[in-house]
Enzyme design. Sequence first.
Site, PDB file in Angstrom:
ATOM      1  N   VAL A 139      36.135  29.567  32.652  1.00  0.00           N
ATOM      2  CA  VAL A 139      34.773  28.451  32.756  1.00  0.00           C
ATOM      3  C   VAL A 139      34.135  29.442  32.184  1.00  0.00           C
ATOM      4  CG1 VAL A 139      33.287  28.066  34.262  1.00  0.00           C
ATOM      5  CG2 VAL A 139      35.311  28.233  35.239  1.00  0.00           C
ATOM      6  N   HIS A 153      30.197  34.878  33.463  1.00  0.00           N
ATOM      7  CA  HIS A 153      30.194  35.270  34.925  1.00  0.00           C
ATOM      8  C   HIS A 153      30.927  36.375  35.351  1.00  0.00           C
ATOM      9  CE1 HIS A 153      34.223  32.802  34.104  1.00  0.00           C
ATOM     10  NE2 HIS A 153      34.693  33.854  34.813  1.00  0.00           N
ATOM     11  N   ARG A 168      32.180  34.045  46.925  1.00  0.00           N
ATOM     12  CA  ARG A 168      33.432  34.490  46.455  1.00  0.00           C
ATOM     13  C   ARG A 168      34.285  33.682  45.680  1.00  0.00           C
ATOM     14  NH1 ARG A 168      32.876  38.267  50.216  1.00  0.00           N
ATOM     15  NH2 ARG A 168      31.831  37.763  51.661  1.00  0.00           N
ATOM     16  N   ASP A 169      35.428  34.309  45.167  1.00  0.00           N
ATOM     17  CA  ASP A 169      36.327  33.283  43.831  1.00  0.00           C
ATOM     18  C   ASP A 169      37.675  32.513  44.855  1.00  0.00           C
ATOM     19  OD1 ASP A 169      38.813  33.085  41.681  1.00  0.00           O
ATOM     20  OD2 ASP A 169      37.462  33.817  40.806  1.00  0.00           O
ATOM     21  N   ILE A 170      37.418  31.406  44.357  1.00  0.00           N
ATOM     22  CA  ILE A 170      38.818  30.828  45.466  1.00  0.00           C
ATOM     23  C   ILE A 170      40.445  31.093  45.608  1.00  0.00           C
ATOM     24  CG2 ILE A 170      36.888  28.335  45.560  1.00  0.00           C
ATOM     25  CD1 ILE A 170      39.160  27.898  43.523  1.00  0.00           C
ATOM     26  N   ASN A 200      35.359  38.337  31.485  1.00  0.00           N
ATOM     27  CA  ASN A 200      36.113  37.635  29.912  1.00  0.00           C
ATOM     28  C   ASN A 200      35.271  37.107  29.304  1.00  0.00           C
ATOM     29  OD1 ASN A 200      38.695  38.995  31.964  1.00  0.00           O
ATOM     30  ND2 ASN A 200      38.615  37.039  33.546  1.00  0.00           N
ATOM     31  N   HIS A 240      33.041  39.544  37.477  1.00  0.00           N
ATOM     32  CA  HIS A 240      33.454  39.560  38.688  1.00  0.00           C
ATOM     33  C   HIS A 240      33.568  40.648  39.149  1.00  0.00           C
ATOM     34  CE1 HIS A 240      37.390  35.745  37.671  1.00  0.00           C
ATOM     35  NE2 HIS A 240      36.187  37.109  35.836  1.00  0.00           N
TER      36      HIS A 240
END
Length: 126
Positions: free
Chosen positions: A101, A105, A34-36, A92, A107
Site C-alpha cells: 500500500v 505506514h 490492527r493489521d488484518i 517497508n 508496523h
Amino acid sequence: MTDPDPAETLFEKIIAREIPADIVHETATTLAFRDISPQAAVHVLIVPKTRYRNVGELASADPALLAELLTTAHHVAELEGLVDGGYRVVFNTGADAGQTVFHVHAHVLGGEQLGHFGRYETQQAQ
C-alpha cells in the site's frame, strides 16, 4: 517512478471510516489500527492521515509528522504492553521491500519473541 496506486488507498478509506478497522489509537494527524494479516502476536499499523507514498517522502516533506508517527508507535507499544519485552517498528519502502500500500505506514510488532529478518542472517545460518 509512477505511483502504482494513484487512486485513493485502502488506508485513506480506513481514515475516512469508509472501511472498518480495529482502531487502537488516534491523534489529530495519525491513526493506529490492527493489521488484518498479523505477522506477530501484536501487529498494529500506524499511518499519517496525510498521504505520503513512503517514509523517505514523508521525511523530506514533513519531518515533524514522521516524528509524530514514531511517537505514536511508541504510545501504541505502551498501550499494548510491549515496552518491557520489546517491540519492532518497520517501514517497508518500495515493492522490493514488501510495500503493498503506497501510503506510508509503520508496523509495530511484538507480544512474542521476534525472529531475525533479512537475507543476510538466513545465508549466515546455512
